[in-house]
Design a protein around this motif. Sequence first.
Motif, PDB file in Angstrom:
ATOM      1  N   VAL A  31      -3.091   9.968 -13.280  1.00 36.81           N
ATOM      2  CA  VAL A  31      -3.915   9.489 -14.504  1.00 36.81           C
ATOM      3  C   VAL A  31      -5.308   9.510 -14.289  1.00 36.81           C
ATOM      4  N   ASP A  32      -6.171   9.008 -15.246  1.00 35.62           N
ATOM      5  CA  ASP A  32      -7.495   9.148 -15.071  1.00 35.62           C
ATOM      6  C   ASP A  32      -7.877   8.070 -13.986  1.00 35.62           C
ATOM      7  N   PHE A  33      -7.249   6.753 -14.069  1.00 34.69           N
ATOM      8  CA  PHE A  33      -7.535   5.670 -13.227  1.00 34.69           C
ATOM      9  C   PHE A  33      -6.311   4.935 -13.202  1.00 34.69           C
ATOM     10  N   ALA A  34      -6.059   4.626 -11.905  1.00 30.18           N
ATOM     11  CA  ALA A  34      -4.825   3.626 -11.720  1.00 30.18           C
ATOM     12  C   ALA A  34      -5.226   2.542 -10.566  1.00 30.18           C
ATOM     13  N   SER A  35      -4.995   1.186 -10.867  1.00 32.86           N
ATOM     14  CA  SER A  35      -5.001   0.133  -9.765  1.00 32.86           C
ATOM     15  C   SER A  35      -3.785  -0.473  -9.771  1.00 32.86           C
ATOM     16  N   LEU A  36      -3.769  -1.153  -8.737  1.00 31.61           N
ATOM     17  CA  LEU A  36      -2.884  -2.120  -8.378  1.00 31.61           C
ATOM     18  C   LEU A  36      -3.263  -3.333  -7.868  1.00 31.61           C
ATOM     19  N   ARG A  37      -3.019  -4.571  -8.120  1.00 29.33           N
ATOM     20  CA  ARG A  37      -3.519  -5.748  -7.663  1.00 29.33           C
ATOM     21  C   ARG A  37      -2.178  -6.739  -7.537  1.00 29.33           C
ATOM     22  N   TYR A  38      -1.990  -6.867  -6.117  1.00 27.38           N
ATOM     23  CA  TYR A  38      -0.840  -7.635  -5.510  1.00 27.38           C
ATOM     24  C   TYR A  38      -1.607  -9.152  -5.242  1.00 27.38           C
ATOM     25  N   LYS A  41       0.696  -1.220  -0.104  1.00 27.64           N
ATOM     26  CA  LYS A  41       0.035  -0.031   0.018  1.00 27.64           C
ATOM     27  C   LYS A  41       0.854   1.171   0.081  1.00 27.64           C
ATOM     28  N   LYS A  42       2.047   1.126   0.656  1.00 23.60           N
ATOM     29  CA  LYS A  42       2.737   2.566   0.775  1.00 23.60           C
ATOM     30  C   LYS A  42       3.518   2.388  -0.252  1.00 23.60           C
ATOM     31  N   LEU A  43       4.061   1.370  -1.189  1.00 27.75           N
ATOM     32  CA  LEU A  43       4.483   1.609  -2.465  1.00 27.75           C
ATOM     33  C   LEU A  43       3.647   2.367  -3.493  1.00 27.75           C
ATOM     34  N   PHE A  44       2.313   1.663  -3.376  1.00 33.36           N
ATOM     35  CA  PHE A  44       1.312   2.137  -4.489  1.00 33.36           C
ATOM     36  C   PHE A  44       1.012   3.708  -4.083  1.00 33.36           C
ATOM     37  N   GLN A  45       0.998   4.071  -2.925  1.00 34.84           N
ATOM     38  CA  GLN A  45       0.826   5.678  -2.630  1.00 34.84           C
ATOM     39  C   GLN A  45       2.229   6.438  -3.070  1.00 34.84           C
ATOM     40  N   GLU A  46       3.335   5.759  -3.094  1.00 36.09           N
ATOM     41  CA  GLU A  46       4.751   6.667  -3.353  1.00 36.09           C
ATOM     42  C   GLU A  46       4.726   6.688  -4.945  1.00 36.09           C
ATOM     43  N   THR A  47       4.267   5.735  -5.563  1.00 36.40           N
ATOM     44  CA  THR A  47       4.346   5.491  -7.044  1.00 36.40           C
ATOM     45  C   THR A  47       3.344   5.710  -7.933  1.00 36.40           C
ATOM     46  N   VAL A  48       2.097   5.930  -7.584  1.00 37.31           N
ATOM     47  CA  VAL A  48       0.958   5.937  -8.411  1.00 37.31           C
ATOM     48  C   VAL A  48       0.868   7.269  -9.209  1.00 37.31           C
ATOM     49  N   PRO A  49       0.668   7.307 -10.582  1.00 40.35           N
ATOM     50  CA  PRO A  49       1.104   8.273 -11.261  1.00 40.35           C
ATOM     51  C   PRO A  49      -0.242   9.177 -11.360  1.00 40.35           C
ATOM     52  N   PRO A  66      10.216   0.490  -4.606  1.00 40.30           N
ATOM     53  CA  PRO A  66       9.829   1.727  -5.493  1.00 40.30           C
ATOM     54  C   PRO A  66      10.141   1.816  -6.879  1.00 40.30           C
ATOM     55  N   SER A  67      11.278   1.468  -6.978  1.00 35.39           N
ATOM     56  CA  SER A  67      11.939   1.416  -8.452  1.00 35.39           C
ATOM     57  C   SER A  67      11.339   0.548  -9.470  1.00 35.39           C
ATOM     58  N   GLY A  68      10.601  -0.775  -8.743  1.00 35.68           N
ATOM     59  CA  GLY A  68      10.079  -1.836  -9.697  1.00 35.68           C
ATOM     60  C   GLY A  68       8.709  -1.000  -9.853  1.00 35.68           C
TER      61      GLY A  68
END
Lengths: 481, 440
Positions: free
Chosen positions: A20-27, A10-18, A73-75
């Motif tokens: 955009v109109d919509f963004a999602s992450l599925r882990y 969740k922290k990675l997502f918050q740090e890296t999400v660009p 974060p870089s990944g």
Amino acid sequence: MQQAQFAHIKKLFQETVPTVDFASLRYHRDCDDLVAVRQDVLEPLRTNRDQGVMVTVHHRGGIGYGATSELTPSGLREAFARAVAWAERLGSVAVTDFSKIDMPHKRGEFKSPVREPWDGLSLRSKVEMLSDASRRLKRGSSIVDWSADLWHLRSDRLYLTNGGGEIYQSFDRLVPSLSVTANKGSETVTRTFGHMAVCRQQGFELLAETGFNTASEQLAEEALELLAAPNCPSAQMDLLLAPDQMVLQIHESIGHPLELDRILGDERNYAGTSFVTMDMFGRYQYGSPLLNVTFDPSRPEQAASYAFDDEGSPAELQYIIKDGILLRPLGGTISQARADYDGVASARADSWRRPAIDRMSNLNVEPGTVFFEDMIEGVERGIYMQTNCSWSIDDSRNKFQFGCERAQLIENGKLTKVVKKPNYRGISSNFWRSLKSVGHLSNMEVLGTPYCGKGEPNQAITVGHASPPCLFANVDVFGGE
Amino acid sequence: MQQYFYDLADFVGVQLQSGEIYTTYLTGENSDFCRFSGGKVRQAGGVKQYSLSLRLINGQRHAQGSLSLSSHKDSDRQQIKDLLGILREQLAELPEDPYLLYATDVQSSEARRQNLLPDSREVVANIIERASGLDLVGIYAAGSIYRGFANSLGQRNWYESYPFNLDWSLYLQGDKAVKTSYAGFVWEDGAFAQKLADAKAQLAVLNLPPRTIKPGQYTVYLAPPALAEVTDMLSWNAFGLKAHRTKQTSLLKMVEAGVSMNSAVTMRENTAEGLAPDFSDSGYRRPAQVNLITNGHYQDSLVSPRSAKEYGVATNAAGDGESPQSLELAAGTIERSDVPQILGEGVYINNLWYLNYSDQSACRMTGLTRFASFWVENGEIKQPVNVMRFDESALRMLGDKLVGLTKERDMIMSAHTYERRSVNSAHLPGAVIKDFSFTL
């Protein structure tokens, strides 16, 4: 530990999400364990551990994804950059304006209702249980191969969106298998414990509920009986399908043709198109009035129950076919927007490597009122087929041919001679309209399959099918050589 | 990636305790995928994945597991230590395995292709532009593919390849379409344009009124992609030693009842000319060829190390499934251009679909025609044929019903992407078959 990993993601997502109109992450964090005993010898264990993320963006009208197991974060930045680059470069030639689709941002969770978990039994105990089941399969010199397996699949998932969506789901599935093969000269027959159809979100309680621990002897006897049996005759007759063949019949000739991405044309190069068109929904007589089919993610123990699909849409019970009339397709939020038609929450991905596509999930034939014995009694000349072993259907999901492991003739209301290599063929719509009797709730079985393949790139996913036995009139039945 | 894998392998070696041996296998790819529907983009993206399989051996006991690599040294080393811990715990509970066999002859190797792939997004933009106004459906897949093996005896093997595979169809209407593919290592825009033009030309024939033929027996031509569906079915279970010894092979009548195929049929697992690596996940080097069927008679089986130990024969480095990866069927004598004339009246089938056994012991298969199949009359292609189901024994298709195989063969690179992009291929001619049974 899992909560810590979810927090990290969740922290990675918050740090890296660009932006955009919509963004999602599925882990996904998946465990895949197989313990198998073949011919009373333990096979090599399978202990697979797999984790990664799929990020998706809708941006400037386009869609892009990036999948990686580099959980840094870089990944994630690299994965998002890849997704954004695809969306930007090809947004103008996308099948729809993805930026205009109103994607869900829900919060919630789901957990499989496991009573006796996989880790609650030692490896030694699992091996002993399977060794015992294996030994009981070897009943005579004609048995040339036999095996007993337990396959456990656990998947812990987190879904996040840039609109505050946050969904935790934990799936725990068990697939027990038995297989026994008998041979004489150039003739070989195999009998299995449901041919992988015994597949549920349960723990070891599944084994007692389905009779796994006591099935070996009967399967072995049936294999030997089949080896000596005549071939299934060729004729038109009434066909009574057991639940472990209904699984396949529902899957191939109702489930796949109703997938919205097929109807929209996305699958035409690989899994195929559909004889169903959008104008059929709400009026097409798919089957006889006895046919009621539900999309039911709410039966907790069934193989493909969940609270949300992989586009984050909440899943709920819906009738797909009611009293024989086709009502709605199997398609998720994006396909529904493209088709401008209501579907169900059935966009799913088989792993973090693959994007969500339209799937079946749990697709069930609702029970009728006729007990199994009464169904048999009502047949003058027919055949009862059990356990799928062969499946083939055309790319429009119309002309099918299916084969079963075992069949028994029905003559004047009684089960009589066992016959081997039973096959039947038909055309989907005609076939379901010939449905003349649907079994009682007490004869219903909750089954599924871990292998439903489609999509480009390809995906194999678990689906559930619950059904009672069903009786069909005047089906073209035949046997082997 | 190669050095990273070798460094991890060295790390595994350092972690071993007394009496322990390890083998490890890497599968990896960094792939671009773009999915087309209606000549537009449905889904596009990239997948970067590396999976490490690790086997820990101690005497006759062994345990195996796998994990996904993060490409970060500290994290991956910790994952490996954790997995080794799990495997050690399992070893303590496991019995000795009588069928354990692993490579002990150190046979290192390295095969690396140059990366000549253009930017995938530009390729896709070009495809879309050229297919403007056409109903193109399918997938473009491209990027690196890696395989690696290492063990504590010092063996190191590496395979690195950069293929692309555009697997696509051009639709006219309904289920009338031309299916083709363009795969290789160097994308040539002119070559794609030519394939597109050829497909468009076939669409003109598909636009003619289709013919519905009655069930019965017909002379047919199976083009190489159609024949590949038949050989894929055979690959499932026909050639493995375990399937033979347990009487489950679909070629049972060849080995038990003296049935043979046509003398023109010679099949090999031809690793030397295929695209797959020449080493297995157990570290054995694959022979250049394994002769499976020679002049119509069954010859050798594919033998995994486990089957080799179980049945007391030598392994030929087959995988656990004992299926071919680089199947070859020898060329015949028929010129492809002569096929319509040889058919006279019959069906020219470009693709088959969804095959399965209707009687496995008899090698009898069912399946359907798909995409562009044509009715041939007086030696000329006349009109498309609507979908037909067949039910026919492959022993007869390639036996007494085989009229002949073509001189020309296609190298078919598998477009399968279940879990990962496939490295399998098949080198096949077309086949003219008489009395081919359509049933529905």
